[in-house]
Design a protein around this motif. Structure first.
Motif, PDB file in Angstrom:
ATOM      1  N   LEU A 156       0.831  -1.195   0.000  1.00  0.00           N
ATOM      2  CA  LEU A 156       0.000   0.000   0.000  1.00  0.00           C
ATOM      3  C   LEU A 156       0.870   1.251   0.000  1.00  0.00           C
ATOM      4  CD1 LEU A 156      -2.674  -1.076   2.662  1.00  0.00           C
ATOM      5  CD2 LEU A 156      -2.918  -1.070   0.166  1.00  0.00           C
ATOM      6  N   PRO A 157       0.399   2.336  -0.633  1.00  0.00           N
ATOM      7  CA  PRO A 157       1.172   3.585  -0.622  1.00  0.00           C
ATOM      8  C   PRO A 157       1.416   4.072   0.803  1.00  0.00           C
ATOM      9  CG  PRO A 157      -0.625   3.702  -2.213  1.00  0.00           C
ATOM     10  CD  PRO A 157      -0.855   2.469  -1.399  1.00  0.00           C
ATOM     11  N   ALA A 158       2.543   4.709   1.014  1.00  0.00           N
ATOM     12  CA  ALA A 158       2.854   5.234   2.343  1.00  0.00           C
ATOM     13  C   ALA A 158       1.882   6.352   2.712  1.00  0.00           C
ATOM     14  CB  ALA A 158       4.286   5.763   2.361  1.00  0.00           C
ATOM     15  N   THR A 159       1.459   6.366   3.952  1.00  0.00           N
ATOM     16  CA  THR A 159       0.556   7.408   4.440  1.00  0.00           C
ATOM     17  C   THR A 159       1.198   8.108   5.639  1.00  0.00           C
ATOM     18  OG1 THR A 159      -0.578   5.799   5.865  1.00  0.00           O
ATOM     19  CG2 THR A 159      -1.517   6.187   3.680  1.00  0.00           C
ATOM     20  N   LYS A 160       0.816   9.354   5.829  1.00  0.00           N
ATOM     21  CA  LYS A 160       1.371  10.138   6.933  1.00  0.00           C
ATOM     22  C   LYS A 160       0.584   9.865   8.206  1.00  0.00           C
ATOM     23  CE  LYS A 160       2.879  13.873   3.875  1.00  0.00           C
ATOM     24  NZ  LYS A 160       2.761  15.321   3.542  1.00  0.00           N
ATOM     25  N   THR A 161       1.308   9.585   9.274  1.00  0.00           N
ATOM     26  CA  THR A 161       0.676   9.349  10.561  1.00  0.00           C
ATOM     27  C   THR A 161       0.249  10.678  11.166  1.00  0.00           C
ATOM     28  OG1 THR A 161       2.748   9.519  11.781  1.00  0.00           O
ATOM     29  CG2 THR A 161       2.174   7.344  10.898  1.00  0.00           C
ATOM     30  N   PRO A 162      -0.658  10.670  12.157  1.00  0.00           N
ATOM     31  CA  PRO A 162      -1.044  11.921  12.823  1.00  0.00           C
ATOM     32  C   PRO A 162       0.155  12.688  13.375  1.00  0.00           C
ATOM     33  CG  PRO A 162      -2.574  10.171  13.406  1.00  0.00           C
ATOM     34  CD  PRO A 162      -1.468   9.524  12.612  1.00  0.00           C
ATOM     35  N   ALA A 163       1.163  11.974  13.873  1.00  0.00           N
ATOM     36  CA  ALA A 163       2.351  12.654  14.417  1.00  0.00           C
ATOM     37  C   ALA A 163       3.106  13.389  13.317  1.00  0.00           C
ATOM     38  CB  ALA A 163       3.250  11.633  15.103  1.00  0.00           C
ATOM     39  N   VAL A 164       3.213  12.771  12.134  1.00  0.00           N
ATOM     40  CA  VAL A 164       3.901  13.418  11.018  1.00  0.00           C
ATOM     41  C   VAL A 164       3.120  14.639  10.547  1.00  0.00           C
ATOM     42  CG1 VAL A 164       4.621  13.144   8.608  1.00  0.00           C
ATOM     43  CG2 VAL A 164       5.094  11.334  10.271  1.00  0.00           C
ATOM     44  N   LEU A 165       1.808  14.515  10.442  1.00  0.00           N
ATOM     45  CA  LEU A 165       0.979  15.637  10.015  1.00  0.00           C
ATOM     46  C   LEU A 165       1.099  16.811  10.989  1.00  0.00           C
ATOM     47  CD1 LEU A 165      -2.217  13.717   8.864  1.00  0.00           C
ATOM     48  CD2 LEU A 165      -0.544  14.859   7.398  1.00  0.00           C
ATOM     49  N   LYS A 166       1.113  16.503  12.281  1.00  0.00           N
ATOM     50  CA  LYS A 166       1.241  17.555  13.293  1.00  0.00           C
ATOM     51  C   LYS A 166       2.601  18.233  13.191  1.00  0.00           C
ATOM     52  CE  LYS A 166       0.890  18.381  18.266  1.00  0.00           C
ATOM     53  NZ  LYS A 166       0.652  17.762  19.602  1.00  0.00           N
ATOM     54  N   ALA A 167       3.661  17.438  12.989  1.00  0.00           N
ATOM     55  CA  ALA A 167       5.004  18.002  12.874  1.00  0.00           C
ATOM     56  C   ALA A 167       5.113  18.889  11.638  1.00  0.00           C
ATOM     57  CB  ALA A 167       6.033  16.874  12.814  1.00  0.00           C
ATOM     58  N   GLU A 168       4.518  18.480  10.532  1.00  0.00           N
ATOM     59  CA  GLU A 168       4.530  19.301   9.317  1.00  0.00           C
ATOM     60  C   GLU A 168       3.819  20.629   9.551  1.00  0.00           C
ATOM     61  OE1 GLU A 168       2.859  17.168   6.080  1.00  0.00           O
ATOM     62  OE2 GLU A 168       4.759  16.207   5.516  1.00  0.00           O
ATOM     63  N   GLU A 169       2.659  20.563  10.195  1.00  0.00           N
ATOM     64  CA  GLU A 169       1.900  21.779  10.468  1.00  0.00           C
ATOM     65  C   GLU A 169       2.708  22.750  11.326  1.00  0.00           C
ATOM     66  OE1 GLU A 169      -2.357  23.084  12.567  1.00  0.00           O
ATOM     67  OE2 GLU A 169      -1.794  20.968  12.378  1.00  0.00           O
ATOM     68  N   GLU A 170       3.387  22.229  12.339  1.00  0.00           N
ATOM     69  CA  GLU A 170       4.194  23.079  13.208  1.00  0.00           C
ATOM     70  C   GLU A 170       5.385  23.662  12.446  1.00  0.00           C
ATOM     71  OE1 GLU A 170       5.384  24.908  16.856  1.00  0.00           O
ATOM     72  OE2 GLU A 170       3.500  24.156  16.004  1.00  0.00           O
ATOM     73  N   HIS A 171       5.978  22.850  11.601  1.00  0.00           N
ATOM     74  CA  HIS A 171       7.124  23.318  10.819  1.00  0.00           C
ATOM     75  C   HIS A 171       6.741  24.486   9.928  1.00  0.00           C
ATOM     76  CE1 HIS A 171      10.542  23.319   8.055  1.00  0.00           C
ATOM     77  NE2 HIS A 171       9.676  23.250   7.064  1.00  0.00           N
ATOM     78  N   PHE A 172       5.661  24.357   9.187  1.00  0.00           N
ATOM     79  CA  PHE A 172       5.263  25.423   8.263  1.00  0.00           C
ATOM     80  C   PHE A 172       4.755  26.659   9.007  1.00  0.00           C
ATOM     81  CE2 PHE A 172       4.941  21.777   5.271  1.00  0.00           C
ATOM     82  CZ  PHE A 172       5.883  22.225   4.362  1.00  0.00           C
ATOM     83  N   ARG A 173       4.185  26.446  10.186  1.00  0.00           N
ATOM     84  CA  ARG A 173       3.758  27.595  10.981  1.00  0.00           C
ATOM     85  C   ARG A 173       4.963  28.430  11.406  1.00  0.00           C
ATOM     86  NH1 ARG A 173       3.529  29.197  16.014  1.00  0.00           N
ATOM     87  NH2 ARG A 173       4.424  27.250  16.813  1.00  0.00           N
ATOM     88  N   LEU A 174       5.982  27.740  11.941  1.00  0.00           N
ATOM     89  CA  LEU A 174       7.191  28.445  12.358  1.00  0.00           C
ATOM     90  C   LEU A 174       7.901  29.093  11.179  1.00  0.00           C
ATOM     91  CD1 LEU A 174       8.607  25.892  14.958  1.00  0.00           C
ATOM     92  CD2 LEU A 174       7.546  28.116  15.430  1.00  0.00           C
ATOM     93  N   TRP A 175       7.947  28.402  10.058  1.00  0.00           N
ATOM     94  CA  TRP A 175       8.604  28.956   8.869  1.00  0.00           C
ATOM     95  C   TRP A 175       7.894  30.236   8.429  1.00  0.00           C
ATOM     96  CZ3 TRP A 175       7.479  30.413   3.937  1.00  0.00           C
ATOM     97  CH2 TRP A 175       8.573  30.579   3.062  1.00  0.00           C
ATOM     98  N   GLY A 176       6.566  30.210   8.455  1.00  0.00           N
ATOM     99  CA  GLY A 176       5.811  31.387   8.061  1.00  0.00           C
ATOM    100  C   GLY A 176       6.067  32.569   8.976  1.00  0.00           C
ATOM    101  N   GLU A 177       6.135  32.308  10.272  1.00  0.00           N
ATOM    102  CA  GLU A 177       6.390  33.390  11.230  1.00  0.00           C
ATOM    103  C   GLU A 177       7.778  33.993  11.009  1.00  0.00           C
ATOM    104  OE1 GLU A 177       5.861  31.789  15.081  1.00  0.00           O
ATOM    105  OE2 GLU A 177       3.667  31.611  14.935  1.00  0.00           O
ATOM    106  N   LEU A 178       8.781  33.140  10.812  1.00  0.00           N
ATOM    107  CA  LEU A 178      10.138  33.635  10.594  1.00  0.00           C
ATOM    108  C   LEU A 178      10.253  34.382   9.271  1.00  0.00           C
ATOM    109  CD1 LEU A 178      12.137  30.515  11.853  1.00  0.00           C
ATOM    110  CD2 LEU A 178      11.892  32.729  13.001  1.00  0.00           C
ATOM    111  N   ALA A 179       9.576  33.909   8.248  1.00  0.00           N
ATOM    112  CA  ALA A 179       9.611  34.585   6.961  1.00  0.00           C
ATOM    113  C   ALA A 179       8.973  35.967   7.053  1.00  0.00           C
ATOM    114  CB  ALA A 179       8.905  33.733   5.907  1.00  0.00           C
ATOM    115  N   ALA A 180       7.854  36.046   7.790  1.00  0.00           N
ATOM    116  CA  ALA A 180       7.180  37.336   7.945  1.00  0.00           C
ATOM    117  C   ALA A 180       8.058  38.310   8.725  1.00  0.00           C
ATOM    118  CB  ALA A 180       5.842  37.126   8.659  1.00  0.00           C
ATOM    119  N   ALA A 181       8.768  37.796   9.748  1.00  0.00           N
ATOM    120  CA  ALA A 181       9.641  38.657  10.546  1.00  0.00           C
ATOM    121  C   ALA A 181      10.826  39.169   9.734  1.00  0.00           C
ATOM    122  CB  ALA A 181      10.134  37.898  11.776  1.00  0.00           C
ATOM    123  N   ALA A 182      11.278  38.375   8.743  1.00  0.00           N
ATOM    124  CA  ALA A 182      12.421  38.763   7.929  1.00  0.00           C
ATOM    125  C   ALA A 182      12.027  39.683   6.785  1.00  0.00           C
ATOM    126  CB  ALA A 182      13.108  37.518   7.378  1.00  0.00           C
ATOM    127  N   GLY A 183      10.759  39.939   6.608  1.00  0.00           N
ATOM    128  CA  GLY A 183      10.293  40.789   5.516  1.00  0.00           C
ATOM    129  C   GLY A 183       9.534  39.984   4.487  1.00  0.00           C
TER     130      GLY A 183
END
Length: 261
Positions: A156-183
């Motif tokens: 079966l194709p690989a699927t993302k576990t809830p832990a992976v989905l949560k980690a991705e969401e946190e990663h992109f949230r932090l990236w967005g905040e840092l990008a906004a702070a940098a301009g």
């Protein structure tokens, strides 16, 4: 009749493990050898047969340590040297068709290419948990196709576990905040930051669209003339260092995990 006798002779020779070395032969003769190899069954993978075993031969280095093929063995009584009758073969007819294959103590493969250009074959090996992994494949104008003996749930194709989905969401949230702070453009090499004397200007060669250019193939002097083929097949002894306890455990796992094969 002559071709039939030749094919029968070569099939018997291959089956009896006679060493064969034929070079610079005609495509027709090469095809006879290729066909004889295919008659053995491209999809029938065998492991090399075990021919014997013995205690490790006595050998010590200048320190008095027991060594086997350059490796220091602390407890040689826990090991044996096994011997296997490995085999390999390879042939081409000079017109595009080929066969090749090999077998060792824990792996094997066979492959062929026919006159239409279709490649097909199979391979097999012992996995760490003892189960044989077997795959059969072919490649033609429709693409590459493969089947194997893995259980259905492992295909079966690989699927993302809830832990992976949560980690991705946190990663992109932090990236967005840092990008906004940098301009609005955090890239220090962006065009708006490259002004004045230090501004980078790419050269014409760097902006030119890449076009792959390859010189036409010109055969060398040794490649001209009528096509020629070759075929070889031979056996060879493979010594193998085996830990007795590990060997026993692997054989136990193999007896359990290969029951459905």
């Amino acid at each position: 009749m002559k071709c039939f006798v030749l094919a029968a002779f070569m099939l018997v020779s291959l089956a009896s493990a006679e060493n064969i070395f034929k070079i610079n032969i005609t495509p027709e003769e090469a095809q006879q050898y290729l066909n004889s190899a295919q008659l053995r069954g491209v999809n029938e993978i065998e492991y090399a047969p075990k021919t014997g075993e013995n205690p490790l031969p006595e050998a010590r280095n200048e320190k008095g340590e027991f060594v086997y093929m350059g490796r220091v063995i602390e407890h040689p009584e826990e090991y044996v040297e096994e011997h296997y009758d490995a085999h390999q073969y390879h042939g081409q007819d000079g017109l595009g068709q080929y066969v090749y294959g090999y077998k060792d103590w824990n792996q094997g493969k066979n492959e062929k290419r026919d006159e239409a250009g279709t490649v097909s074959g199979s391979y097999k090996y012992v996995q760490p948990h003892g189960r044989d992994f077997v795959a059969k494949y072919y490649a033609d104008k429709t693409g590459f196709h493969v089947e194997d003996n893995r259980p259905a749930h492992l295909k079966l194709p690989a699927t993302k576990t809830p832990a992976v989905l949560k980690a991705e969401e946190e990663h992109f949230r932090l990236w967005g905040e840092l990008a906004a702070a940098a301009g609005h453009n955090p890239d220090p090499y962006a065009a708006e930051y490259q002004t004045g004397e230090g501004r980078y200007e790419p050269t014409e060669a760097e902006t030119r669209e890449y076009v792959h250019e390859e010189k036409p193939y010109v055969p060398g002097p040794e490649e001209t003339g009528e096509p020629r083929g070759f075929f070889y097949a031979f056996d060879y002894n493979v010594p193998l260092l085996r830990n007795k306890a590990e060997r026993e455990e692997l054989e136990r796992l193999r007896s359990i995990n290969n029951k459905d094969e």
